[in-house]
Design an enzyme around this catalytic site. Structure first.
Site, PDB file in Angstrom:
ATOM      1  N   CYS A  95       0.819  -1.224   0.000  1.00  0.00           N
ATOM      2  CA  CYS A  95       0.000   0.000   0.000  1.00  0.00           C
ATOM      3  C   CYS A  95       0.854   1.276   0.000  1.00  0.00           C
ATOM      4  O   CYS A  95       0.336   2.362  -0.263  1.00  0.00           O
ATOM      5  CB  CYS A  95      -0.953   0.009   1.182  1.00  0.00           C
ATOM      6  SG  CYS A  95      -2.102  -1.363   1.177  1.00  0.00           S
ATOM      7  N   HIS A 142      -3.406   7.431   2.938  1.00  0.00           N
ATOM      8  CA  HIS A 142      -3.819   6.155   2.344  1.00  0.00           C
ATOM      9  C   HIS A 142      -5.184   5.771   2.916  1.00  0.00           C
ATOM     10  O   HIS A 142      -5.431   5.900   4.111  1.00  0.00           O
ATOM     11  CB  HIS A 142      -2.767   5.085   2.669  1.00  0.00           C
ATOM     12  CG  HIS A 142      -3.213   3.699   2.319  1.00  0.00           C
ATOM     13  ND1 HIS A 142      -3.795   3.400   1.117  1.00  0.00           N
ATOM     14  CD2 HIS A 142      -3.176   2.528   3.020  1.00  0.00           C
ATOM     15  CE1 HIS A 142      -4.098   2.114   1.086  1.00  0.00           C
ATOM     16  NE2 HIS A 142      -3.733   1.560   2.228  1.00  0.00           N
ATOM     17  N   ASN A 195     -10.175  -0.050   0.197  1.00  0.00           N
ATOM     18  CA  ASN A 195      -8.714   0.081   0.198  1.00  0.00           C
ATOM     19  C   ASN A 195      -8.183  -0.421  -1.146  1.00  0.00           C
ATOM     20  O   ASN A 195      -8.236  -1.620  -1.429  1.00  0.00           O
ATOM     21  CB  ASN A 195      -8.138  -0.754   1.359  1.00  0.00           C
ATOM     22  CG  ASN A 195      -6.619  -0.671   1.439  1.00  0.00           C
ATOM     23  OD1 ASN A 195      -5.955  -0.192   0.521  1.00  0.00           O
ATOM     24  ND2 ASN A 195      -6.055  -1.150   2.534  1.00  0.00           N
TER      25      ASN A 195
HETATM   26  N1  COA Z   1     -18.506  -8.069   9.931  1.00  0.00           N
HETATM   27  C1  COA Z   1     -18.901  -8.315  11.193  1.00  0.00           C
HETATM   28  N2  COA Z   1     -18.047  -8.631  12.177  1.00  0.00           N
HETATM   29  C2  COA Z   1     -16.741  -8.710  11.844  1.00  0.00           C
HETATM   30  C3  COA Z   1     -16.262  -8.473  10.563  1.00  0.00           C
HETATM   31  C4  COA Z   1     -17.213  -8.152   9.572  1.00  0.00           C
HETATM   32  N3  COA Z   1     -16.855  -7.897   8.303  1.00  0.00           N
HETATM   33  N4  COA Z   1     -14.911  -8.621  10.547  1.00  0.00           N
HETATM   34  C5  COA Z   1     -14.563  -8.940  11.811  1.00  0.00           C
HETATM   35  N5  COA Z   1     -15.653  -8.998  12.591  1.00  0.00           N
HETATM   36  C6  COA Z   1     -15.742  -9.322  13.995  1.00  0.00           C
HETATM   37  C7  COA Z   1     -14.605 -10.155  14.503  1.00  0.00           C
HETATM   38  O1  COA Z   1     -14.814 -11.530  14.219  1.00  0.00           O
HETATM   39  C8  COA Z   1     -14.628  -9.848  15.974  1.00  0.00           C
HETATM   40  O2  COA Z   1     -15.631 -10.628  16.573  1.00  0.00           O
HETATM   41  P1  COA Z   1     -15.405 -11.264  18.033  1.00  0.00           P
HETATM   42  O3  COA Z   1     -15.244 -10.070  18.942  1.00  0.00           O
HETATM   43  O4  COA Z   1     -16.644 -12.019  18.242  1.00  0.00           O
HETATM   44  O5  COA Z   1     -14.174 -12.098  17.903  1.00  0.00           O
HETATM   45  C9  COA Z   1     -15.084  -8.404  16.029  1.00  0.00           C
HETATM   46  O6  COA Z   1     -15.679  -8.118  14.770  1.00  0.00           O
HETATM   47  C10 COA Z   1     -13.962  -7.422  16.279  1.00  0.00           C
HETATM   48  O7  COA Z   1     -12.883  -7.767  15.439  1.00  0.00           O
HETATM   49  P2  COA Z   1     -11.611  -6.866  15.310  1.00  0.00           P
HETATM   50  O8  COA Z   1     -10.655  -7.499  14.364  1.00  0.00           O
HETATM   51  O9  COA Z   1     -11.127  -6.506  16.686  1.00  0.00           O
HETATM   52  O10 COA Z   1     -12.264  -5.584  14.654  1.00  0.00           O
HETATM   53  P3  COA Z   1     -11.594  -4.204  14.357  1.00  0.00           P
HETATM   54  O11 COA Z   1     -12.370  -3.133  14.985  1.00  0.00           O
HETATM   55  O12 COA Z   1     -10.104  -4.227  14.579  1.00  0.00           O
HETATM   56  O13 COA Z   1     -11.822  -4.064  12.787  1.00  0.00           O
HETATM   57  C11 COA Z   1     -10.578  -4.279  10.760  1.00  0.00           C
HETATM   58  C12 COA Z   1     -11.259  -5.011  11.895  1.00  0.00           C
HETATM   59  C13 COA Z   1      -9.947  -5.310   9.837  1.00  0.00           C
HETATM   60  C14 COA Z   1     -11.633  -3.474  10.006  1.00  0.00           C
HETATM   61  C15 COA Z   1      -9.504  -3.321  11.351  1.00  0.00           C
HETATM   62  O14 COA Z   1      -8.695  -4.003  12.279  1.00  0.00           O
HETATM   63  C16 COA Z   1      -8.620  -2.729  10.308  1.00  0.00           C
HETATM   64  O15 COA Z   1      -9.063  -1.976   9.465  1.00  0.00           O
HETATM   65  N6  COA Z   1      -7.301  -3.006  10.394  1.00  0.00           N
HETATM   66  C17 COA Z   1      -6.346  -2.470   9.483  1.00  0.00           C
HETATM   67  C18 COA Z   1      -6.377  -3.260   8.221  1.00  0.00           C
HETATM   68  C19 COA Z   1      -5.646  -2.580   7.138  1.00  0.00           C
HETATM   69  O16 COA Z   1      -5.726  -1.405   6.988  1.00  0.00           O
HETATM   70  N7  COA Z   1      -4.934  -3.353   6.314  1.00  0.00           N
HETATM   71  C20 COA Z   1      -4.275  -2.867   5.190  1.00  0.00           C
HETATM   72  C21 COA Z   1      -3.158  -1.975   5.601  1.00  0.00           C
HETATM   73  S1  COA Z   1      -2.644  -1.060   4.233  1.00  0.00           S
END
Ligand code: COA
Length: 326
Positions: free
Chosen positions: A112, A253, A283
């Site tokens: 990215c 980004h 993204n």
């Molecule tokens: N819909 C519903 N629930 C979801 C879900 C979805 N699409 N994806 C994950 N969950 C759930 C998880 O299973 C978890 O459930 P649990 O508490 O029962 O285990 C809960 O939501 C929380 O998960 P978590 O991973 O802590 O959520 P989060 O707030 O961190 O959001 C992302 C997840 C992936 C959106 C976030 O971490 C993120 O954006 N990270 C950066 C990713 C990124 O930018 N990558 C590229 C870098 S360039």
């Protein structure tokens, strides 16, 4: 000699996948995706489109916008994590399609952060006097590497391409003021696609184990993104003796609206200076910043002399910043 962006162009595939479409595919909701990521819809390439096809469309638009002929391009630098094939480079495929004969052409891999890395390399080639006119392209089809049964990753990514023509100028009027690029490979397992490389060639076993799909530690990546994007934004400002108030436009980004908001808050950037289009494209990896810049330019939002701060973060881990005077 300073590197100046003299034309921009971008291309996104026609097919749209909305949060409601995703609701039918995995256990998720529109509400969860909107509030946790800021995304509403994203584009997805058709089966017969590869990275070079999107890149060619964007590049043609950038060349037209810059009013530069193919024969004037001396180097094509293409950033992608999703090339057409392992080799030859996607840049070479694009070169032939555009009729740019003999120019240097190569891909770079910085996930990215690919755009900031590519801009940094471009800036150095131009400053050194080696080349005057460079075509910088970013193109990504990350949706090809998504496990559509994994709700934590399949909602996040979209496809697209962006391009710009960058030319050397002796004028101090505008152009790239500075770039800073960094990496820390000890976090390589935060976001990766392990299958298909020389460590794990494609095999029935690798496919059965789903190694050709992206794996991501979302939470850990989120925290590092906020920390490193903030740090490299501060680095860009302090290196040039600017304060945050000198910035007219902040293009981060587009990985997650909560990452963008957290970074902007830490930096103290006014909301009206932040460009966000994550709701439309998700993204798009290396494409997100130049795609946003193209929208800003075409939307007539920039004035001559505006100072633009661009900051990215991605797999590697990699991160970096660029300051551009328009
Ligand atoms: N819909 C519903 N629930 C979801 C879900 C979805 N699409 N994806 C994950 N969950 C759930 C998880 O299973 C978890 O459930 P649990 O508490 O029962 O285990 C809960 O939501 C929380 O998960 P978590 O991973 O802590 O959520 P989060 O707030 O961190 O959001 C992302 C997840 C992936 C959106 C976030 O971490 C993120 O954006 N990270 C950066 C990713 C990124 O930018 N990558 C590229 C870098 S360039």
């Amino acid at each position: 000699m300073r590197a100046k962006i003299i034309g921009t162009g971008s291309y996104v595939p026609e097919k749209v996948i909305t949060n409601y479409d995703l609701e039918k595919m995995v256990d998720t909701t529109d509400e969860w995706i909107r509030t946790r990521t800021g995304m509403v819809e994203r584009r997805i390439a058709s089966n017969n489109e590869a990275a070079s096809d999107l890149a060619i469309m964007a590049a043609k638009r950038a060349l037209k916008d810059a009013d530069v002929k193919a024969k004037d391009i001396e180097m094509i630098l293409l950033a992608t994590a999703t090339p057409d094939m392992l080799f030859p480079s996607t840049a070479c495929i694009v070169q032939t399609a555009l009729g740019i004969k003999g120019a240097a052409a190569f891909d770079i891999s910085a996930a990215c952060t690919g755009f900031i890395y590519a801009l940094s390399i471009t800036e150095e080639y131009i400053k050194s006097g080696k080349y005057k006119t460079i075509l910088l392209i970013t193109t990504e089809l990350l949706t090809r590497y998504i496990d559509w049964t994994d709700r934590s990753t399949c909602i996040l990514f979209g496809d697209g391409a962006s391009a710009m023509v960058i030319q050397g100028t002796n004028s101090r009027d505008g152009g790239v003021i500075s770039t800073h690029i960094h990496a820390d490979g000890s976090y390589a397992d935060f976001i990766s696609v392990q299958g298909g490389g020389s460590r794990c060639v494609v095999s029935h076993e690798s496919v059965d184990k789903k190694l050709h799909f992206m794996k991501m530690k979302g939470n850990e990546t989120f925290k590092m993104a906020v920390k490193m994007m903030t740090a490299t934004a501060r680095e860009a400002l302090s290196y040039n003796g600017f304060s945050v108030d000198d910035i007219n436009l902040f293009i981060p980004h587009q990985a997650n609206i909560r990452i963008i908001n957290a970074v902007s808050k830490k930096l103290g950037i006014a909301p009206e200076k932040i460009y966000i289009n994550i709701e439309k494209y998700g993204n798009t990896s290396a494409v997100s910043i130049p795609l946003a810049l193209d929208e800003v330019v075409k939307g007539g939002r920039l004035s001559k002399g505006d100072l633009i701060l661009m900051v990215a973060f991605g797999g590697g881990l990699t991160w970096g910043s660029a300051l551009v005077r328009w």
